[in-house]
Structure formats: structure tokens, C-alpha cells
Scaffold this motif. Structure first.
Motif, PDB file in Angstrom:
ATOM      1  N   LEU A   5       0.827  -1.206   0.000  1.00  0.00           N
ATOM      2  CA  LEU A   5       0.000   0.000   0.000  1.00  0.00           C
ATOM      3  C   LEU A   5       0.865   1.261   0.000  1.00  0.00           C
ATOM      4  N   LEU A   6       1.894   1.272   0.810  1.00  0.00           N
ATOM      5  CA  LEU A   6       2.793   2.433   0.838  1.00  0.00           C
ATOM      6  C   LEU A   6       3.509   2.607  -0.498  1.00  0.00           C
ATOM      7  N   LEU A   7       3.949   1.510  -1.102  1.00  0.00           N
ATOM      8  CA  LEU A   7       4.606   1.593  -2.409  1.00  0.00           C
ATOM      9  C   LEU A   7       3.654   2.114  -3.484  1.00  0.00           C
ATOM     10  N   LEU A   8       2.405   1.662  -3.435  1.00  0.00           N
ATOM     11  CA  LEU A   8       1.421   2.121  -4.411  1.00  0.00           C
ATOM     12  C   LEU A   8       1.124   3.607  -4.236  1.00  0.00           C
ATOM     13  N   LYS A   9       1.082   4.067  -2.994  1.00  0.00           N
ATOM     14  CA  LYS A   9       0.847   5.497  -2.761  1.00  0.00           C
ATOM     15  C   LYS A   9       2.003   6.336  -3.294  1.00  0.00           C
ATOM     16  N   ARG A  10       3.227   5.825  -3.151  1.00  0.00           N
ATOM     17  CA  ARG A  10       4.377   6.538  -3.728  1.00  0.00           C
ATOM     18  C   ARG A  10       4.271   6.614  -5.245  1.00  0.00           C
ATOM     19  N   LYS A  11       3.897   5.476  -5.860  1.00  0.00           N
ATOM     20  CA  LYS A  11       3.725   5.460  -7.320  1.00  0.00           C
ATOM     21  C   LYS A  11       2.649   6.444  -7.742  1.00  0.00           C
ATOM     22  N   LEU A  12       1.565   6.507  -6.972  1.00  0.00           N
ATOM     23  CA  LEU A  12       0.468   7.403  -7.295  1.00  0.00           C
ATOM     24  C   LEU A  12       0.924   8.860  -7.231  1.00  0.00           C
ATOM     25  N   LYS A  13       1.717   9.200  -6.238  1.00  0.00           N
ATOM     26  CA  LYS A  13       2.233  10.567  -6.144  1.00  0.00           C
ATOM     27  C   LYS A  13       3.121  10.901  -7.338  1.00  0.00           C
ATOM     28  N   LYS A  14       3.941   9.942  -7.761  1.00  0.00           N
ATOM     29  CA  LYS A  14       4.797  10.160  -8.941  1.00  0.00           C
ATOM     30  C   LYS A  14       3.942  10.325 -10.189  1.00  0.00           C
ATOM     31  N   GLN A  15       2.862   9.534 -10.309  1.00  0.00           N
ATOM     32  CA  GLN A  15       1.979   9.620 -11.465  1.00  0.00           C
ATOM     33  C   GLN A  15       1.226  10.943 -11.495  1.00  0.00           C
ATOM     34  N   GLU A  16       0.873  11.464 -10.320  1.00  0.00           N
ATOM     35  CA  GLU A  16       0.176  12.750 -10.267  1.00  0.00           C
ATOM     36  C   GLU A  16       1.065  13.858 -10.818  1.00  0.00           C
ATOM     37  N   ARG A  17       2.361  13.743 -10.574  1.00  0.00           N
ATOM     38  CA  ARG A  17       3.291  14.734 -11.123  1.00  0.00           C
ATOM     39  C   ARG A  17       3.400  14.599 -12.635  1.00  0.00           C
ATOM     40  N   ALA A  18       3.353  13.357 -13.126  1.00  0.00           N
ATOM     41  CA  ALA A  18       3.496  13.102 -14.560  1.00  0.00           C
ATOM     42  C   ALA A  18       2.162  13.184 -15.294  1.00  0.00           C
ATOM     43  N   GLU A  19       1.038  13.211 -14.548  1.00  0.00           N
ATOM     44  CA  GLU A  19      -0.317  13.300 -15.126  1.00  0.00           C
ATOM     45  C   GLU A  19      -0.648  12.143 -16.059  1.00  0.00           C
ATOM     46  N   GLY A  20      -0.532  10.925 -15.579  1.00  0.00           N
ATOM     47  CA  GLY A  20      -0.931   9.743 -16.344  1.00  0.00           C
ATOM     48  C   GLY A  20      -2.313   9.289 -15.933  1.00  0.00           C
ATOM     49  N   GLY A  21      -3.340   9.647 -16.670  1.00  0.00           N
ATOM     50  CA  GLY A  21      -4.733   9.409 -16.288  1.00  0.00           C
ATOM     51  C   GLY A  21      -5.128   7.955 -16.153  1.00  0.00           C
ATOM     52  N   SER A  22      -4.918   7.133 -17.181  1.00  0.00           N
ATOM     53  CA  SER A  22      -5.354   5.744 -17.113  1.00  0.00           C
ATOM     54  C   SER A  22      -4.510   4.961 -16.122  1.00  0.00           C
ATOM     55  N   ARG A  23      -3.252   5.272 -16.051  1.00  0.00           N
ATOM     56  CA  ARG A  23      -2.360   4.608 -15.107  1.00  0.00           C
ATOM     57  C   ARG A  23      -2.768   4.958 -13.673  1.00  0.00           C
ATOM     58  N   ARG A  24      -3.197   6.203 -13.478  1.00  0.00           N
ATOM     59  CA  ARG A  24      -3.605   6.648 -12.154  1.00  0.00           C
ATOM     60  C   ARG A  24      -4.854   5.907 -11.678  1.00  0.00           C
TER      61      ARG A  24
END
Length: 98
Positions: A5-24
Motif C-alpha cells: 500500500l505504501l509503495l502504491l501510494k508513492r507510485k500514485l504521487k509520482k503519477q500525479e506529477r506526470a499526469e498519467g490518467g489511465s495509469r492513475r
């Protein structure tokens, strides 16, 4: 599950910076699945300890309604997980056939 869960939240924060909609949205589904897994495991372990011999942690201290609620919660989460995994399987089958 907590580590995942913590790893996924980190990935989500990185994706929010990159703006990947479907991946998010995929990451959000994975986070939701991990949260359900944690809740189910907590309900199961609480229920299991309740049924241990007296004197072991909180064995035998839960009222009967709480024992029923924990079992029902765990079962419902299991059904939700089964439904989610079968719908994801059918979605991936449809995508691979196209």
C-alpha cells in the motif's frame, strides 16, 4: 499488504506529477484492493484471536454481535474481491480479443 500500500501510494504521487490518467485509475484500483485486503485480514485475525483459549490476548471478550460482524465483513470483502477479479479478467479477455 501495508508495505504494498505504501509503495502504491508513492507510485500514485509520482503519477500525479506526470499526469498519467489511465495509469492513475489503475493505481487507485490497486490501492482500493490492498485496503480491502488489509481490512479483511484484520477482521479474520481479530475473529481468530477471539476463538483462542481464554487468557490469550482478547480471547472470548468480544460480544456475539461483534464476532458476527467481523465474519460478515470478511466474507463480504471476499465476495467483492472475487467480483472485482472476475470483472478484471473479463475486461482483459475482451481487450486481448480486439
Amino acid at each position: 499488504s501495508l508495505r504494498v500500500l505504501l509503495l502504491l501510494k508513492r507510485k500514485l504521487k509520482k503519477q500525479e506529477r506526470a499526469e498519467g490518467g489511465s495509469r492513475r485509475s489503475h493505481l487507485n484500483r490497486e490501492i482500493r484492493a490492498e485496503l480491502l485486503s488489509i481490512l479483511s485480514s484484520m477482521a479474520d485475525i481479530s475473529n481468530a484471536i477471539h476463538w483462542m483459549p481464554p487468557g490469550f490476548l482478547w480471547a472470548g471478550c468480544f460480544p456475539s454481535w461483534l464476532v458476527g460482524l467481523l465474519g460478515t465483513t470478511s466474507s463480504l470483502i471476499g465476495l467483492i474481491q472475487m467480483n472485482t477479479s472476475s470483472s478484471e479478467l473479463s475486461d482483459s479477455t475482451v481487450m486481448s480479443s480486439q
